[in-house]
Write a protein that holds these residues in place. Structure first.
Motif, PDB file in Angstrom:
ATOM      1  N   MET A 107      -1.212   3.580 -18.342  1.00 42.24           N
ATOM      2  CA  MET A 107      -1.054   4.826 -19.099  1.00 42.24           C
ATOM      3  C   MET A 107       0.231   4.841 -19.920  1.00 42.24           C
ATOM      4  O   MET A 107       0.542   5.837 -20.573  1.00 42.24           O
ATOM      5  CB  MET A 107      -1.064   6.011 -18.132  1.00 42.24           C
ATOM      6  N   GLY A 108       1.002   3.733 -19.866  1.00 44.34           N
ATOM      7  CA  GLY A 108       2.204   3.648 -20.674  1.00 44.34           C
ATOM      8  C   GLY A 108       3.489   3.977 -19.967  1.00 44.34           C
ATOM      9  O   GLY A 108       4.554   4.012 -20.593  1.00 44.34           O
ATOM     10  N   HIS A 109       3.438   4.175 -18.652  1.00 41.43           N
ATOM     11  CA  HIS A 109       4.647   4.486 -17.883  1.00 41.43           C
ATOM     12  C   HIS A 109       5.118   3.203 -17.190  1.00 41.43           C
ATOM     13  O   HIS A 109       4.477   2.732 -16.245  1.00 41.43           O
ATOM     14  CB  HIS A 109       4.374   5.573 -16.845  1.00 41.43           C
ATOM     15  N   GLN A 110       6.216   2.640 -17.629  1.00 42.91           N
ATOM     16  CA  GLN A 110       6.746   1.402 -17.083  1.00 42.91           C
ATOM     17  C   GLN A 110       7.988   1.702 -16.243  1.00 42.91           C
ATOM     18  O   GLN A 110       8.807   2.563 -16.609  1.00 42.91           O
ATOM     19  CB  GLN A 110       7.096   0.424 -18.209  1.00 42.91           C
ATOM     20  N   TYR A 111       8.121   1.005 -15.114  1.00 46.13           N
ATOM     21  CA  TYR A 111       9.249   1.210 -14.211  1.00 46.13           C
ATOM     22  C   TYR A 111       9.912  -0.134 -13.932  1.00 46.13           C
ATOM     23  O   TYR A 111       9.223  -1.125 -13.671  1.00 46.13           O
ATOM     24  CB  TYR A 111       8.775   1.837 -12.888  1.00 46.13           C
ATOM     25  N   PRO A 112      11.256  -0.193 -13.961  1.00 42.08           N
ATOM     26  CA  PRO A 112      11.945  -1.460 -13.700  1.00 42.08           C
ATOM     27  C   PRO A 112      11.791  -1.868 -12.238  1.00 42.08           C
ATOM     28  O   PRO A 112      11.532  -1.040 -11.356  1.00 42.08           O
ATOM     29  CB  PRO A 112      13.407  -1.148 -14.054  1.00 42.08           C
ATOM     30  N   GLY A 113      11.995  -3.164 -11.998  1.00 45.46           N
ATOM     31  CA  GLY A 113      11.847  -3.676 -10.639  1.00 45.46           C
ATOM     32  C   GLY A 113      12.821  -3.071  -9.653  1.00 45.46           C
ATOM     33  O   GLY A 113      12.473  -2.818  -8.489  1.00 45.46           O
ATOM     34  N   TRP A 114      14.076  -2.821 -10.096  1.00 50.12           N
ATOM     35  CA  TRP A 114      15.063  -2.261  -9.168  1.00 50.12           C
ATOM     36  C   TRP A 114      14.680  -0.849  -8.728  1.00 50.12           C
ATOM     37  O   TRP A 114      14.952  -0.459  -7.588  1.00 50.12           O
ATOM     38  CB  TRP A 114      16.450  -2.258  -9.817  1.00 50.12           C
ATOM     39  N   ALA A 115      14.027  -0.091  -9.615  1.00 49.23           N
ATOM     40  CA  ALA A 115      13.613   1.263  -9.243  1.00 49.23           C
ATOM     41  C   ALA A 115      12.510   1.214  -8.183  1.00 49.23           C
ATOM     42  O   ALA A 115      12.521   1.988  -7.215  1.00 49.23           O
ATOM     43  CB  ALA A 115      13.135   2.019 -10.481  1.00 49.23           C
ATOM     44  N   ILE A 116      11.562   0.282  -8.351  1.00 47.85           N
ATOM     45  CA  ILE A 116      10.500   0.144  -7.348  1.00 47.85           C
ATOM     46  C   ILE A 116      11.083  -0.346  -6.018  1.00 47.85           C
ATOM     47  O   ILE A 116      10.659   0.075  -4.942  1.00 47.85           O
ATOM     48  CB  ILE A 116       9.420  -0.817  -7.872  1.00 47.85           C
ATOM     49  N   GLY A 117      12.110  -1.241  -6.111  1.00 42.95           N
ATOM     50  CA  GLY A 117      12.756  -1.713  -4.888  1.00 42.95           C
ATOM     51  C   GLY A 117      13.459  -0.589  -4.136  1.00 42.95           C
ATOM     52  O   GLY A 117      13.336  -0.466  -2.909  1.00 42.95           O
ATOM     53  N   LEU A 118      14.203   0.249  -4.852  1.00 43.83           N
ATOM     54  CA  LEU A 118      14.870   1.385  -4.211  1.00 43.83           C
ATOM     55  C   LEU A 118      13.856   2.378  -3.644  1.00 43.83           C
ATOM     56  O   LEU A 118      14.069   2.961  -2.573  1.00 43.83           O
ATOM     57  CB  LEU A 118      15.788   2.085  -5.219  1.00 43.83           C
ATOM     58  N   TRP A 119      12.770   2.554  -4.370  1.00 47.06           N
ATOM     59  CA  TRP A 119      11.698   3.420  -3.883  1.00 47.06           C
ATOM     60  C   TRP A 119      11.139   2.889  -2.557  1.00 47.06           C
ATOM     61  O   TRP A 119      10.910   3.650  -1.612  1.00 47.06           O
ATOM     62  CB  TRP A 119      10.617   3.496  -4.950  1.00 47.06           C
ATOM     63  N   GLY A 120      10.969   1.587  -2.472  1.00 48.56           N
ATOM     64  CA  GLY A 120      10.463   0.994  -1.230  1.00 48.56           C
ATOM     65  C   GLY A 120      11.445   1.117  -0.085  1.00 48.56           C
ATOM     66  O   GLY A 120      11.058   1.396   1.061  1.00 48.56           O
ATOM     67  N   ILE A 121      12.740   0.908  -0.351  1.00 48.06           N
ATOM     68  CA  ILE A 121      13.749   1.045   0.705  1.00 48.06           C
ATOM     69  C   ILE A 121      13.794   2.481   1.231  1.00 48.06           C
ATOM     70  O   ILE A 121      13.870   2.721   2.440  1.00 48.06           O
ATOM     71  CB  ILE A 121      15.126   0.611   0.172  1.00 48.06           C
ATOM     72  N   ALA A 122      13.727   3.445   0.314  1.00 47.75           N
ATOM     73  CA  ALA A 122      13.751   4.849   0.725  1.00 47.75           C
ATOM     74  C   ALA A 122      12.546   5.193   1.596  1.00 47.75           C
ATOM     75  O   ALA A 122      12.673   5.836   2.646  1.00 47.75           O
ATOM     76  CB  ALA A 122      13.802   5.755  -0.506  1.00 47.75           C
ATOM     77  N   LEU A 123      11.360   4.745   1.181  1.00 45.40           N
ATOM     78  CA  LEU A 123      10.160   5.009   1.978  1.00 45.40           C
ATOM     79  C   LEU A 123      10.228   4.314   3.333  1.00 45.40           C
ATOM     80  O   LEU A 123       9.774   4.852   4.342  1.00 45.40           O
ATOM     81  CB  LEU A 123       8.923   4.558   1.213  1.00 45.40           C
ATOM     82  N   PHE A 142       0.833  -1.210   0.000  1.00 49.35           N
ATOM     83  CA  PHE A 142       0.000   0.000   0.000  1.00 49.35           C
ATOM     84  C   PHE A 142       0.865   1.257   0.000  1.00 49.35           C
ATOM     85  O   PHE A 142       0.582   2.221  -0.713  1.00 49.35           O
ATOM     86  CB  PHE A 142      -0.914  -0.018   1.226  1.00 49.35           C
ATOM     87  N   VAL A 143       1.938   1.252   0.789  1.00 52.01           N
ATOM     88  CA  VAL A 143       2.806   2.430   0.883  1.00 52.01           C
ATOM     89  C   VAL A 143       3.485   2.720  -0.454  1.00 52.01           C
ATOM     90  O   VAL A 143       3.589   3.874  -0.888  1.00 52.01           O
ATOM     91  CB  VAL A 143       3.859   2.217   1.992  1.00 52.01           C
ATOM     92  N   LEU A 144       3.931   1.671  -1.130  1.00 51.61           N
ATOM     93  CA  LEU A 144       4.624   1.842  -2.408  1.00 51.61           C
ATOM     94  C   LEU A 144       3.683   2.248  -3.540  1.00 51.61           C
ATOM     95  O   LEU A 144       4.132   2.790  -4.552  1.00 51.61           O
ATOM     96  CB  LEU A 144       5.328   0.537  -2.806  1.00 51.61           C
ATOM     97  N   GLY A 145       2.404   1.962  -3.377  1.00 53.01           N
ATOM     98  CA  GLY A 145       1.478   2.221  -4.461  1.00 53.01           C
ATOM     99  C   GLY A 145       1.424   1.099  -5.473  1.00 53.01           C
ATOM    100  O   GLY A 145       0.918   1.292  -6.584  1.00 53.01           O
ATOM    101  N   VAL A 146       1.937  -0.096  -5.097  1.00 55.24           N
ATOM    102  CA  VAL A 146       1.952  -1.214  -6.038  1.00 55.24           C
ATOM    103  C   VAL A 146       0.544  -1.706  -6.338  1.00 55.24           C
ATOM    104  O   VAL A 146       0.275  -2.219  -7.419  1.00 55.24           O
ATOM    105  CB  VAL A 146       2.829  -2.355  -5.474  1.00 55.24           C
TER     106      VAL A 146
END
Length: 249
Positions: A128-144, A114-118
């Motif tokens: 909407m056509g915006h794709q993000y790699p898994g490592w970017a979502i992982g770093l986003w989660g660690i930062a949060l 929920f926090v990550l918005g996954v």
């Protein structure tokens, strides 16, 4: 300098035990000085394992129903069941304090979806056509997660210690943990019933969406309403354990 005590008269009664000076408290033993360990490696590792399962389940549930559960009570039950079932693998009994660490670790991982918005914003951006790699979502989660730890450390003294604000979910989880360790056998039967229900739900979902598909996705009601068929209005029963359990929650 303190004045010397006055002598008692010859016919005065002896002083009662209550009037005598209390004896010095005995020194605590070494056993009493040793604190019970809470954040043990086994409690954290099992909490991480349960948290992975709960986090994945929250993503699926959130996308299907827009509903998630922190999973504190579920994690406490699963941790208790695991260490009670495999008690021969541990040299020391699994304590209630360790169970609290397990459920805290698992619930923290479960809510990260929920926090990550996954379960909402990121899938919407993907559509909407915006794709993000898994490592970017992982770093986003660690930062949060790090930001959350810092904010929690700052607010803990104010909200928990000074204000003593009630936290209903935490209080309910604490009651469940205490009850499990008092009624050991009853709690174990209920925890195993939870696991059996999870396996049954997985089986129904597999035979509905997988191969072979023997369970229909839903059964529409017959008839029409104002000239429109009930099937067109999607009025019927959805054979989904997820929907049933969400309704119970």
């Amino acid at each position: 300098m303190a004045a010397p005590p006055l002598p008692l008269p010859a016919d005065a009664p002896p002083p009662s035990p209550a009037d005598r000076a209390p004896a010095a408290a005995p020194e605590p033993t070494r056993t009493e000085l040793v604190r019970v360990r809470e954040a043990t490696p086994r409690a954290i590792l099992v909490g991480c394992g349960i948290g992975v399962v709960l986090a994945a389940g929250n993503v699926y549930t959130g996308l299907k129903t827009a509903f998630i559960d922190g999973g504190s009570i579920t994690a406490a039950l699963l941790g208790f069941t695991f260490f009670t079932t495999f008690r021969n693998l541990a040299r020391k009994p699994y304590s209630a304090l360790e169970n609290n660490v397990t459920q805290t670790t698992a619930a923290s991982a479960a809510i990260m979806a929920f926090v990550l918005g996954v379960y909402g914003p990121i899938p919407a951006l993907g559509l909407m056509g915006h794709q993000y790699p898994g490592w970017a979502i992982g770093l986003w989660g660690i930062a949060l997660g790090l930001i959350g730890i810092l904010i929690g450390a700052v607010l803990r003294r104010k909200l928990v210690i000074a204000e003593e604000l009630p936290f209903p979910t935490g209080a309910a989880t604490a009651e469940v943990i205490e009850t499990m360790y008092v009624g050991h056998e009853t709690a174990l039967r209920r925890a195993r019933l939870l696991l059996l229900s999870a396996l049954l739900a997985a089986g129904v979902t597999w035979f509905r969406d997988g191969r072979p598909s023997v369970i229909p996705g839903g059964t529409m009601l017959p008839g029409t309403i104002a000239g429109v068929s009930a099937a067109t209005l999607t009025l019927g029963i959805n054979w989904s354990p997820l929907m049933a359990s969400t309704g119970m929650f």
